[in-house]
Scaffold this active site. Structure first.
Site, PDB file in Angstrom:
ATOM      1  CG  ASP A   1      -1.868   1.104   1.316  1.00 28.31           C
ATOM      2  OD1 ASP A   1      -2.777   1.106   0.475  1.00 28.31           O
ATOM      3  OD2 ASP A   1      -1.733   1.988   2.177  1.00 28.31           O
TER       4      ASP A   1
ATOM      5  CD  GLU B   1      -2.006   2.662  -3.663  1.00 30.28           C
ATOM      6  OE1 GLU B   1      -3.021   3.303  -3.955  1.00 30.28           O
ATOM      7  OE2 GLU B   1      -1.557   2.630  -2.511  1.00 30.28           O
TER       8      GLU B   1
HETATM    9  C1  GLC Z   1      -3.979   3.240  -0.693  1.00 29.77           C
HETATM   10  C2  GLC Z   1      -5.226   2.404  -0.637  1.00 29.77           C
HETATM   11  C3  GLC Z   1      -6.352   3.276  -0.196  1.00 29.77           C
HETATM   12  C4  GLC Z   1      -6.032   3.809   1.171  1.00 29.77           C
HETATM   13  C5  GLC Z   1      -4.681   4.533   1.168  1.00 29.77           C
HETATM   14  C6  GLC Z   1      -4.210   4.790   2.571  1.00 29.77           C
HETATM   15  O1  GLC Z   1      -4.088   4.264  -1.633  1.00 29.77           O
HETATM   16  O2  GLC Z   1      -5.476   1.795  -1.858  1.00 29.77           O
HETATM   17  O3  GLC Z   1      -7.581   2.592  -0.187  1.00 29.77           O
HETATM   18  O4  GLC Z   1      -7.038   4.697   1.572  1.00 29.77           O
HETATM   19  O5  GLC Z   1      -3.688   3.774   0.550  1.00 29.77           O
HETATM   20  O6  GLC Z   1      -3.827   3.600   3.194  1.00 29.77           O
END
Ligand code: GLC
Ligand code: CA
Length: 539
Positions: free
Chosen positions: A202, A264
């Site tokens: 994440d 991500e």
């Molecule tokens: C990432 C996740 C999202 C979350 C953020 C903070 O972007 O995909 O859903 O709110 O991180 O953890």
């Protein structure tokens, strides 16, 4: 499959939003046992792995992305024993599991933070990012959090401010601290030993901040006008990120060669995306390509440029393509014109799934689930299972297994309603119709596995002869080839394919087409409105 090629190089990874997939006990919240119950469905669809969104104990300020225990399962999602059962059953079907690892921040209710905030002298104090405010009660810097509002919150107990790239309930960890790294490595080992094949990481862009803590000269305070993930040079994509990701990769490699990191890795440029793999390909194996994933326009030229450029820059690496996830719009809604959404969804599916690399499929994408309409989202009730309204909930509605009011998701009241009108966009109807989007996805997934050119072939940019038609080829070492032709317009178009290397382009068979079509005799042919033609190249 080539024995030397790891499983994830051409995988389809299906993202399950655990809260919304299948509720096994009628409390209205999806759970791990629910996922286990649906493994046969996933197996029939043909996915290689499942990425599960966070199921850790969490106060749910951000549905599990605020973790209060990294080695547990929230009671609403089940138990560790349920996880073990899911691992066993998934393995029996050849499906791997990826756990969502939230590295950047914990919950403010995590014991680490409770301890850190208690005293300036607390041994855990430096696990987080604390600073004195500026004169006049101003925060240390004027930075905005990704979700709007200041990125700092003053903590009354000690009078200092803590930093949070996201919500105030998500304090950022201090990744300079060796003990933080150690603790997170232990978490990774815990899940690997318990059967995970790797992690979806994440928010990896946000691990470090500029040590000079500069003020932002152009802060936009209106969250409405800011892009999603406003990447700033002072708190995103810092060079130190690489050291953390490299170390984490070593933890995985030490566990076994079959493990993978799916990142991500929000990036603004292709160079940054290339860098996310690591200088020696020793960091994230699968950083998501957000440059492509955020281009939600039926714009064949723009999409073609993004595909061709990424494929060229990522030669030898594995591109990761997708459009939908739990933070985005659903592609059925984002690309649809309100009339031909199902056909357009077949088009975007082919664009993602026929590309070289790994593809992500967001749950329900394969049955044409759309976003919850704005008015229905606004009317969706809050309650103990939905403590906070979030505009992203539009794409987090219960999986549509049937036309029942609870969509076959739950026997109780779902935490979030399904859209009122789902028509034939549920699994029962989709399965019964051989021409459905569901069967299109199944066919695409099967084709990816079966057809060497689509499985491992290089990307070949092609020109189509028409601005609204996107075409590309795939070509494997033994000369086997395939072409993919996608008409992004509502008119039939005349295609004149060019750019295939070597011999003139002759087709041996149609691999997949919608509407149904036979292979054209020459590289010049007509393609139907929003039509898709995929064919095998004779050699
Ligand atoms: C990432 C996740 C999202 C979350 C953020 C903070 O972007 O995909 O859903 O709110 O991180 O953890
Ligand atoms: Ca449940």
């Amino acid at each position: 499959m080539d024995a030397a090629s790891p499983w994830w190089r051409s995988a389809v990874i299906y993202q399950v939003y655990v809260r919304s997939y299948q509720d096994s006990n009628g409390d209205g919240v999806g759970d791990l046992t629910g996922v286990t119950q649906r493994l046969d469905y996933l197996s029939a669809l043909g996915v290689d792995a499942v990425w599960l969104t966070p199921f850790y104990p969490s106060p749910n300020a951000d549905f599990g992305y605020d973790v209060s225990d990294y080695c547990g399962v929230a009671p609403e999602y089940g138990t560790l024993a349920d996880w073990d059962e899911l691992v066993r059953e998934a393995k029996a079907r050849g499906i791997r599991l990826l756990v969502d690892l939230v590295l950047n921040h914990t919950s403010d209710q995590h014991p680490w933070f409770t301890e850190a905030r208690s005293l300036r002298q607390s041994p855990k104090r430096d696990w987080y990012v604390w600073k004195d405010g500026r004169p006049g009660g101003e925060p240390p810097t004027n930075w905005a959090s990704v979700f709007g509002g200041p990125a700092w919150t003053r903590d009354d107990a000690t009078g200092q401010w803590y930093y949070h790239a996201f919500l105030p309930q998500q304090p950022d960890l201090n990744w300079h601290h060796p003990a933080v790294r150690q603790a997170m490595h232990d978490v990774a080992r815990f899940w690997l030993q318990r059967g995970a094949s790797g992690f979806r990481l994440d928010a990896t862009a946000f691990l470090f901040e500029d040590p000079g803590y500069p003020q932002d000269p152009e802060i936009a305070t209106n969250a409405e006008v800011r892009p999603i993930n406003p990447l700033k040079p002072y708190n995103a994509g810092r060079p130190e990120n690489h050291t953390v990701l490299r170390e984490l990769r070593q933890v995985l490699d030490a566990h076994g060669p079959d493990t993978v990191l799916l990142g991500e890795s929000a990036t603004d440029t292709l160079d940054e995306l290339v860098a996310a793999y690591g200088e020696r390909d020793d960091e994230i194996q699968l950083p998501m390509n957000f440059l492509f994933a955020r281009h939600w326009q039926r714009d064949a030229i723009g999409l073609k440029r993004l595909v061709d450029e990424a494929q060229a820059a990522l030669r030898g690496k594995t591109p990761v393509s997708f459009f939908s996830n739990h933070d985005h719009w659903r592609q059925w809604s984002a690309f649809g014109d309100g009339v031909h959404n199902d056909q357009i969804a077949k088009l975007t599916a082919a664009l993602v799934l026929a590309q070289r690399g790994t593809a992500l499929v967001y749950y329900g994408e394969e049955i044409g689930m759309g976003d919850l309409p704005v008015a229905e989202l606004a009317a969706a009730p809050l309650g103990p299972h939905r403590p906070r309204a979030d505009h992203r909930d539009r794409a987090r509605t219960p999986m549509q297994w049937s036309s029942a009011p609870q969509a076959g998701f739950s026997t109780g009241t779902p935490w979030l309603p399904r859209p009122r009108h789902i028509g034939h966009h549920h699994v029962e109807a989709q399965r019964a119709d051989p021409d459905s989007l569901y069967h299109w996805y199944r066919a695409l997934l099967a084709l990816r596995k079966r057809e060497p050119a689509l499985r491992e072939g290089e990307h070949v940019p092609l020109h189509s002869g028409h601005a609204d038609v996107l075409a590309f080829g795939r070509r494997s070492e033994d000369g086997a080839g395939a072409v993919v032709v996608l008409n992004f317009s509502s008119e039939p178009q005349r295609v004149a394919l060019g750019g295939w290397p070597g011999a003139p382009l002759v087709f041996s068979q149609t691999l997949l087409a919608s509407p149904a079509a036979v292979e054209p005799e020459a590289p010049t042919f007509e393609i139907a409105p929003f039509g898709i033609w995929m064919g095998q190249v004779a050699h």
